[in-house]
Design a protein around this motif. Structure first.
Motif, short mmCIF file in Angstrom:
data_model
loop_
_atom_site.label_atom_id
_atom_site.label_comp_id
_atom_site.label_asym_id
_atom_site.label_seq_id
_atom_site.Cartn_x
_atom_site.Cartn_y
_atom_site.Cartn_z
N ASN A 310 -10.40 1.54 -5.97
CA ASN A 310 -10.46 0.58 -7.08
C ASN A 310 -10.19 1.19 -8.66
N TYR A 311 -9.61 2.35 -8.54
CA TYR A 311 -9.25 3.13 -9.63
C TYR A 311 -7.83 2.52 -10.11
N ARG A 312 -7.63 2.09 -11.31
CA ARG A 312 -6.33 1.65 -11.79
C ARG A 312 -5.54 2.72 -12.24
N LEU A 313 -4.38 2.82 -11.70
CA LEU A 313 -3.42 3.95 -12.09
C LEU A 313 -2.45 3.40 -12.87
N PHE A 314 -2.13 4.37 -13.85
CA PHE A 314 -1.09 4.03 -14.78
C PHE A 314 0.02 4.97 -14.66
N ALA A 315 1.15 4.77 -15.43
CA ALA A 315 2.45 5.46 -15.26
C ALA A 315 2.01 6.92 -15.51
N ASN A 316 1.08 7.24 -16.39
CA ASN A 316 0.79 8.72 -16.90
C ASN A 316 0.31 9.48 -15.51
N ASN A 317 -0.58 8.80 -14.92
CA ASN A 317 -1.14 9.37 -13.49
C ASN A 317 0.01 9.87 -12.83
N TYR A 318 0.96 8.93 -12.39
CA TYR A 318 1.97 9.25 -11.47
C TYR A 318 2.73 10.39 -12.14
N ILE A 319 3.18 10.26 -13.42
CA ILE A 319 3.79 11.17 -14.00
C ILE A 319 3.27 12.56 -13.82
N ALA A 320 2.07 12.61 -13.99
CA ALA A 320 1.18 13.98 -14.19
C ALA A 320 1.42 14.70 -12.88
N LEU A 321 1.40 13.89 -11.78
CA LEU A 321 1.19 14.19 -10.43
C LEU A 321 2.82 15.16 -9.98
N ASP A 322 3.69 14.21 -10.47
CA ASP A 322 5.13 14.89 -10.32
C ASP A 322 5.37 16.20 -11.12
N LEU A 323 5.12 16.12 -12.17
CA LEU A 323 5.11 17.04 -13.26
C LEU A 323 4.26 18.32 -12.51
N LEU A 324 3.13 18.23 -12.07
CA LEU A 324 2.26 19.12 -11.35
C LEU A 324 2.94 19.93 -10.17
N GLU A 325 3.38 19.13 -9.40
CA GLU A 325 4.27 19.33 -8.03
C GLU A 325 5.72 19.62 -8.41
N ASN A 326 6.00 19.32 -9.54
CA ASN A 326 7.60 19.70 -9.81
C ASN A 326 8.45 18.80 -8.71
N ASN A 327 8.23 17.67 -8.69
CA ASN A 327 9.20 16.64 -7.92
C ASN A 327 9.12 15.29 -8.61
N ASN A 328 9.70 14.42 -7.80
CA ASN A 328 9.85 12.83 -8.64
C ASN A 328 9.28 12.00 -7.30
N GLN A 329 8.52 12.54 -6.53
CA GLN A 329 7.97 11.58 -5.60
C GLN A 329 7.41 10.24 -5.77
N TYR A 330 6.91 10.15 -7.20
CA TYR A 330 6.23 8.79 -7.61
C TYR A 330 7.13 8.10 -8.62
N SER A 331 8.39 8.69 -8.87
CA SER A 331 9.36 7.98 -9.79
C SER A 331 9.51 6.71 -10.01
N ASN A 332 9.34 6.12 -8.95
CA ASN A 332 9.53 4.42 -8.78
C ASN A 332 8.11 3.75 -9.32
N TYR A 333 7.15 4.59 -9.85
CA TYR A 333 5.95 3.89 -10.69
C TYR A 333 6.28 4.16 -12.09
N TYR A 334 7.16 4.82 -12.59
CA TYR A 334 7.47 5.07 -14.28
C TYR A 334 8.97 5.05 -14.38
N THR A 335 9.11 4.81 -15.68
CA THR A 335 10.53 4.90 -16.35
C THR A 335 10.76 6.26 -16.86
N HIS A 336 12.20 6.61 -17.17
CA HIS A 336 12.30 7.85 -17.93
C HIS A 336 11.61 8.07 -19.09
#
Length: 382
Positions: A310-336
């Protein structure tokens, strides 16, 4: 209602104790200097008089705490939302939540419950490590808080835990109140939210019947608290490095006060509170043959799964995971643009950290992990 004497030192103040407690609070110069910021239109002496007119803690919350919380939210958040569809407003619950902010987690819940039409707010569990100032200790007890004693020798800790458990069961069975308690002692510094089994064990010291019966008596509702931005993220990252570099490092009382101030007045963006279903039916479904250890583990896992789902995820959360793992796996959840904005935010937070041998790469990784863990846990949970 007669409240057993054993709870006198930890329970919220009773109506007849309020006038004296409020006089003590107003005798603090520190408290009096804060008031003009929150109630700029009202002279301090008039506030003192008005506070002394409240007849109980619920009246105090409606008249003063409610105003304070919205004053904070209007300054530090973009929006606040609450989903309580899974629970019955006519009943009372123990809201067991992940822990984001020392002061605001429970304070915001109180306001949301009042706005949603619940008949009462919450009695709030608060650690005595945060109550070093006498006026603060008085104020939280005026504001429906009960005290969790910490840092005691083992024998005294057992006695304190029994008293705390008995008190919480008394609240649920006799006082017709809700309770809020965090799922663990202290905040999860990396936002990897996990319920401490020790907390569930404490709850089963009191009550009657089997372990499941004792927890059912508490009517536990897993509550997910989601912040778009954690104003204390840089303080938590700094603490990680200080502990890494010196395993003996301990936060001071002044550090706790700084965390409280930063958490209250720092920018939080969007905030969402989400109630899962009460766990009573889940407890009824458990195998009676479970060992004690397995019982606590299974219940903790169920609560965690509900909070993570039930945790509400925001763009920040997805961006942080992609930056951490150095990929764009969740890029459809946020804008440039959102990515650029968040990277700028991280850089700004890192600039606030002023310590010797500052390890920028490590600190950045720690902050990103705080925002990424809710995504990892959410997708596992669903």
């Amino acid at each position: 209602m007669i409240i057993p004497e054993e709870f006198k030192d930890i329970r919220p103040f009773e109506p007849e104790e309020l006038p004296e407690a409020i006089d003590r609070i107003f005798s603090s110069e520190q408290f009096r200097t804060i008031l003009p910021y929150i109630f700029p239109e009202i002279p301090v002496e008039m506030l003192h008089k008005k506070m002394k007119e409240v007849k109980n803690s619920m009246e105090f919350q409606r008249a003063f705490s409610y105003h304070f919380v919205y004053w904070v939210l209007n300054k530090t958040s973009k929006s606040v939302s609450f989903n309580s569809d899974a629970i019955d407003k006519s009943k009372h619950f123990t809201f067991l939540s992940n822990h984001r902010d020392i002061v605001l987690d429970s304070a915001i819940l109180d306001v949301l419950l009042i706005d949603a039409g619940f008949d009462t707010s919450c009695e709030i569990a608060i650690g005595d490590n945060l109550l070093s100032l006498p006026w603060v200790k008085d104020l939280v007890r005026v504001n429906k808080s009960f005290i969790v004693e910490r840092g005691l020798p083992p024998r005294q800790m057992l006695i304190a835990s029994k008293r705390l458990s008995n008190y919480m069961h008394f609240v649920m069975t006799n006082k017709s109140e809700n309770i809020w308690i965090a799922q663990r002692e202290g905040r999860a510094k990396d936002s990897n939210d996990r319920t401490q089994e020790a907390l569930l064990k404490m709850l089963t010291i009191g009550g009657e019947g089997s372990l499941a019966d004792k927890l059912k008596e508490m009517h536990i509702v897993p509550l997910a608290i989601s912040y778009e931005y954690d104003p204390c993220d840089y303080l938590k990252a700094m603490e990680f490095q200080l502990k890494r570099d010196n395993p003996e490092y301990k936060k001071s009382a002044q550090d706790d006060i700084l965390s409280m101030q930063t958490g209250i007045m720092g920018y939080k963006g969007r905030i969402h509170y989400h109630c899962a279903e009460c766990i009573d039916p889940f407890l009824e479904s458990l195998d009676n043959e479970l060992s004690k250890n397995d019982f606590y583990a299974v219940v903790a896992q169920h609560i965690d799964q509900q909070i993570h789902a039930n945790y509400r995820l925001f763009a920040n959360n997805y961006i942080a995971l992609d930056l951490l793992e150095n990929n764009n796996q969740y890029s459809n959840y946020y804008t440039h643009e959102e990515k650029q904005s968040f990277e700028g935010y991280i850089a700004g937070q890192l600039n606030k950290i002023q310590i010797e041998n500052k390890d920028e790469a490590y600190l950045r990784e720690r902050i990103l992990t705080m925002y990424a863990n809710p995504v990892i846990n959410h997708f596992k949970a669903i």
